[in-house]
Design a protein around this motif. Structure first.
Motif, mmCIF file in Angstrom:
data_model
loop_
_atom_site.group_PDB
_atom_site.id
_atom_site.type_symbol
_atom_site.label_atom_id
_atom_site.label_comp_id
_atom_site.label_asym_id
_atom_site.label_seq_id
_atom_site.Cartn_x
_atom_site.Cartn_y
_atom_site.Cartn_z
ATOM 1 N N LEU A 1 -18.447 -28.750 17.714
ATOM 2 C CA LEU A 1 -17.535 -28.996 16.593
ATOM 3 C C LEU A 1 -18.086 -30.018 15.601
ATOM 4 N N GLY A 2 -19.246 -30.618 15.921
ATOM 5 C CA GLY A 2 -19.857 -31.573 14.997
ATOM 6 C C GLY A 2 -19.926 -33.000 15.507
ATOM 7 N N ALA A 3 -19.425 -33.266 16.719
ATOM 8 C CA ALA A 3 -19.584 -34.603 17.303
ATOM 9 C C ALA A 3 -21.030 -34.767 17.759
ATOM 10 N N ARG A 4 -21.415 -36.004 18.044
ATOM 11 C CA ARG A 4 -22.747 -36.220 18.610
ATOM 12 C C ARG A 4 -22.620 -37.184 19.777
ATOM 13 N N LEU A 5 -23.432 -36.924 20.795
ATOM 14 C CA LEU A 5 -23.450 -37.793 21.963
ATOM 15 C C LEU A 5 -23.930 -39.172 21.535
ATOM 16 N N TYR A 6 -23.194 -40.196 21.888
ATOM 17 C CA TYR A 6 -23.501 -41.559 21.457
ATOM 18 C C TYR A 6 -23.994 -42.422 22.616
ATOM 19 N N ARG A 7 -23.356 -42.260 23.782
ATOM 20 C CA ARG A 7 -23.698 -43.101 24.928
ATOM 21 C C ARG A 7 -23.378 -42.356 26.219
ATOM 22 N N GLY A 8 -24.306 -42.407 27.168
ATOM 23 C CA GLY A 8 -24.083 -41.751 28.456
ATOM 24 C C GLY A 8 -24.565 -40.315 28.409
ATOM 25 N N PRO A 9 -24.084 -39.502 29.326
ATOM 26 C CA PRO A 9 -23.129 -39.767 30.401
ATOM 27 C C PRO A 9 -23.719 -40.689 31.468
ATOM 28 N N MET A 10 -22.814 -41.427 32.121
ATOM 29 C CA MET A 10 -23.226 -42.321 33.188
ATOM 30 C C MET A 10 -22.167 -42.379 34.268
ATOM 31 N N ALA A 11 -22.638 -42.563 35.501
ATOM 32 C CA ALA A 11 -21.737 -42.730 36.625
ATOM 33 C C ALA A 11 -21.215 -44.164 36.628
ATOM 34 N N ILE A 12 -19.934 -44.322 36.966
ATOM 35 C CA ILE A 12 -19.348 -45.652 37.087
ATOM 36 C C ILE A 12 -18.703 -45.765 38.464
ATOM 37 N N GLU A 13 -18.018 -46.854 38.695
ATOM 38 C CA GLU A 13 -17.412 -47.116 39.990
ATOM 39 C C GLU A 13 -16.520 -45.967 40.442
ATOM 40 N N GLY A 14 -16.511 -45.763 41.735
ATOM 41 C CA GLY A 14 -15.624 -44.761 42.308
ATOM 42 C C GLY A 14 -16.059 -43.324 42.104
ATOM 43 N N GLY A 15 -17.276 -43.093 41.615
ATOM 44 C CA GLY A 15 -17.757 -41.733 41.426
ATOM 45 C C GLY A 15 -17.299 -41.066 40.141
ATOM 46 N N GLU A 16 -16.675 -41.821 39.245
ATOM 47 C CA GLU A 16 -16.268 -41.257 37.959
ATOM 48 C C GLU A 16 -17.474 -41.206 37.018
ATOM 49 N N TRP A 17 -17.379 -40.361 35.993
ATOM 50 C CA TRP A 17 -18.404 -40.229 34.968
ATOM 51 C C TRP A 17 -17.778 -40.502 33.613
ATOM 52 N N ILE A 18 -18.522 -41.202 32.746
ATOM 53 C CA ILE A 18 -18.047 -41.474 31.395
ATOM 54 C C ILE A 18 -19.156 -41.225 30.388
ATOM 55 N N CYS A 19 -18.752 -41.038 29.155
ATOM 56 C CA CYS A 19 -19.686 -41.025 28.036
ATOM 57 C C CYS A 19 -18.891 -41.260 26.767
ATOM 58 N N GLN A 20 -19.605 -41.450 25.669
ATOM 59 C CA GLN A 20 -18.987 -41.582 24.363
ATOM 60 C C GLN A 20 -19.635 -40.585 23.416
ATOM 61 N N VAL A 21 -18.807 -39.961 22.607
ATOM 62 C CA VAL A 21 -19.291 -39.124 21.522
ATOM 63 C C VAL A 21 -18.754 -39.714 20.221
ATOM 64 N N GLN A 22 -19.454 -39.440 19.136
ATOM 65 C CA GLN A 22 -18.985 -39.873 17.829
ATOM 66 C C GLN A 22 -18.469 -38.670 17.067
ATOM 67 N N ASP A 23 -17.298 -38.844 16.443
ATOM 68 C CA ASP A 23 -16.790 -37.797 15.573
ATOM 69 C C ASP A 23 -17.679 -37.726 14.327
ATOM 70 N N PRO A 24 -17.486 -36.748 13.442
ATOM 71 C CA PRO A 24 -18.348 -36.647 12.259
ATOM 72 C C PRO A 24 -18.285 -37.856 11.320
ATOM 73 N N TRP A 25 -17.323 -38.766 11.517
ATOM 74 C CA TRP A 25 -17.186 -39.958 10.683
ATOM 75 C C TRP A 25 -17.727 -41.199 11.372
ATOM 76 N N GLY A 26 -18.299 -41.030 12.565
ATOM 77 C CA GLY A 26 -18.918 -42.133 13.279
ATOM 78 C C GLY A 26 -18.027 -42.870 14.254
ATOM 79 N N ASN A 27 -16.749 -42.485 14.351
ATOM 80 C CA ASN A 27 -15.840 -43.125 15.300
ATOM 81 C C ASN A 27 -16.145 -42.653 16.716
ATOM 82 N N CYS A 28 -16.071 -43.562 17.680
ATOM 83 C CA CYS A 28 -16.370 -43.223 19.068
ATOM 84 C C CYS A 28 -15.124 -42.740 19.811
#
Length: 125
Positions: free
Chosen positions: A88-115
């Motif tokens: 849809l036009g977002a871009r991967l910004y950070r991650g994906p990465m494993a965190i505590e408890g086996g969860e996974w997170i990441c950040q994407v940026q919308d087309p305006w740069g918001n995370c």
């Protein structure tokens, strides 16, 4: 965990240069959201899972782009959701990465740069 009707968080405000285009984009990013119309029509408003997503014009006090606060959304399939949002036009910004408890997170940026944060729970044992 998805928001509940008694969640203390009631709204997320996203600042962008073009709130109309951003409202259309976020409606595609959250296809289960319901568009709420206001008079005057001077900001975008999507209602989803008891939460208001308010897309407003950025200004000299609050600009667009990453500024420190990131809201994380619960997703069942992190790689699939990243793929869908980048299509849809977002871009991967950070991650994906494993965190505590086996969860996974990441950040994407919308087309305006918001995370936007995405968080996948750990698999059930």
């Amino acid at each position: 965990m998805p928001p509940t009707p008694d969640s203390p968080i009631i709204a997320v405000m996203i600042h962008v240069a073009d709130w109309r285009a951003a409202t259309t984009w976020y409606a595609q990013a959250f296809p289960h959201a319901r568009r709420v119309m206001h008079e005057p029509d001077d900001f975008g408003h999507l209602q989803l899972d008891g939460l208001s997503l308010e897309i407003v014009p950025c200004d000299t006090k609050v600009g667009q782009g990453p500024a420190g606060t990131v809201v994380y959304w619960h997703v069942a399939d992190l790689p699939g959701e990243v793929q869908r949002l980048t299509a849809l036009g977002a871009r991967l910004y950070r991650g994906p990465m494993a965190i505590e408890g086996g969860e996974w997170i990441c950040q994407v940026q919308d087309p305006w740069g918001n995370c936007m944060g995405l968080r996948q729970p750990a698999p059930l044992a």
